[in-house]
Scaffold this active site. Structure first.
Site, short mmCIF file in Angstrom:
data_model
loop_
_atom_site.label_atom_id
_atom_site.label_comp_id
_atom_site.label_asym_id
_atom_site.label_seq_id
_atom_site.Cartn_x
_atom_site.Cartn_y
_atom_site.Cartn_z
N PHE A 288 -6.32 -22.66 -65.48
CA PHE A 288 -6.16 -23.87 -64.69
C PHE A 288 -5.30 -24.86 -65.47
CE2 PHE A 288 -6.90 -27.72 -62.44
CZ PHE A 288 -7.04 -27.29 -61.13
N ARG B 23 -2.26 -35.95 -63.92
CA ARG B 23 -0.87 -35.74 -63.51
C ARG B 23 0.09 -36.41 -64.49
NH1 ARG B 23 -0.92 -33.76 -58.15
NH2 ARG B 23 -2.56 -34.60 -56.84
N ASP C 50 1.07 -20.64 -56.93
CA ASP C 50 -0.22 -20.06 -57.32
C ASP C 50 -0.52 -18.93 -56.34
OD1 ASP C 50 -3.13 -19.82 -57.57
OD2 ASP C 50 -3.08 -21.65 -58.71
N GLU D 118 9.13 -27.07 -56.27
CA GLU D 118 7.67 -26.96 -56.47
C GLU D 118 7.33 -27.02 -57.95
OE1 GLU D 118 4.92 -27.40 -55.60
OE2 GLU D 118 4.20 -26.29 -53.89
N ASP D 119 6.15 -27.52 -58.23
CA ASP D 119 5.69 -27.53 -59.62
C ASP D 119 5.05 -26.19 -60.00
OD1 ASP D 119 3.81 -28.25 -57.70
OD2 ASP D 119 2.48 -29.16 -59.16
C1 PRP Z 1 -0.65 -27.51 -55.81
C2 PRP Z 1 0.77 -27.38 -56.29
C3 PRP Z 1 1.41 -26.54 -55.22
C4 PRP Z 1 0.26 -25.70 -54.71
C5 PRP Z 1 0.39 -24.30 -55.20
O1 PRP Z 1 -0.71 -28.50 -54.86
O2 PRP Z 1 1.38 -28.64 -56.42
O3 PRP Z 1 1.95 -27.32 -54.18
O4 PRP Z 1 -0.95 -26.26 -55.21
O5 PRP Z 1 -0.73 -23.56 -54.83
P1 PRP Z 1 -0.66 -22.31 -53.89
O6 PRP Z 1 0.48 -21.45 -54.32
O7 PRP Z 1 -2.00 -21.64 -54.14
O8 PRP Z 1 -0.55 -22.78 -52.47
P2 PRP Z 1 -2.09 -29.10 -54.31
O9 PRP Z 1 -2.41 -28.48 -52.97
O10 PRP Z 1 -3.14 -28.98 -55.37
O11 PRP Z 1 -1.71 -30.59 -54.04
P3 PRP Z 1 -1.00 -31.62 -55.05
O12 PRP Z 1 0.43 -31.15 -55.20
O13 PRP Z 1 -1.12 -32.91 -54.35
O14 PRP Z 1 -1.73 -31.56 -56.35
#
Ligand code: PRP
Length: 177
Positions: free
Chosen positions: A152, A165, A103, A99-100
């Site tokens: 953010f 990105r 949150d 995961e990146d």
């Molecule tokens: C972002 C990020 C994680 C997730 C974390 O993805 O890449 O997968 O949010 O957030 P959380 O802990 O609150 O669930 P996003 O849903 O924005 O999609 P993306 O990866 O396509 O940007």
């Protein structure tokens, strides 16, 4: 057109590279003889995954899972569904989720639960960044890169409404007060 938000670097590309390299060393120690399946959560993890696996000098496989949380913009609303399933069988595999950012933890908790039901031999989590101030559900991060403040973030895979990105640094958006 949206007005251009003001960005500041939180972690520059050298700091990210040092972190990725450190994580890769930890992962190599644990997985070098396990032929793991690394699963990236799209889209945000793609850049981290690409850099991480270049440091891993042992046999492994890569797959991606695509999820969508309802709604857009800066909020994760909590309802998640799989929109791109895995191509690799998970049963009996040594699985490492990539995961990146963690949150609220909702995406990761959903993903780990989804994968656990497929009966992997082991299931662990590697996250480049962790934002503990926003956590709604507990998540155990086995390999953690950087703890980040409650701002953010964009860049290095992270987006704001699908933009930014491609930035090579991790940046935060200045609050619009
Ligand atoms: C972002 C990020 C994680 C997730 C974390 O993805 O890449 O997968 O949010 O957030 P959380 O802990 O609150 O669930 P996003 O849903 O924005 O999609 P993306 O990866 O396509 O940007």
């Amino acid at each position: 057109m949206d007005s251009q938000p003001k960005l500041h670097i939180l972690f520059n590309r050298q700091e990210i590279e040092a972190t990725v390299s450190r994580l890769a060393a930890e992962i190599s120690q644990d997985y070098h003889d396990k032929y793991p399946l690394l699963i990236g959560i799209l889209k945000g993890s793609f850049m981290f995954m690409a850099d991480l696996i270049r440091h891993l000098d042992f046999p492994l496989e890569v797959d991606f899972i695509g999820l969508s949380s309802y709604g857009g913009g800066r909020q994760t609303l909590g309802k998640i569904k799989v929109v791109k399933g895995l191509q690799s069988p998970v049963k009996g595999r040594e699985v490492l989720v990539i995961e990146d950012i963690i949150d609220t933890g909702l995406t990761t908790a959903f993903t780990l639960d989804y994968l656990r039901k497929k009966k992997p031999a082991s299931l662990k989590l590697c996250a480049l960044t962790d934002k503990p101030a926003r956590r709604q559900v507990p998540v155990t991060i086995d390999y953690l890169g950087l703890t980040v403040p409650n701002k953010f973030l964009v860049g290095y895979g992270l987006d704001l409404n699908q933009k930014f990105r491609n930035l090579p640094d991790i940046c935060f958006i200045e609050d619009e007060d």
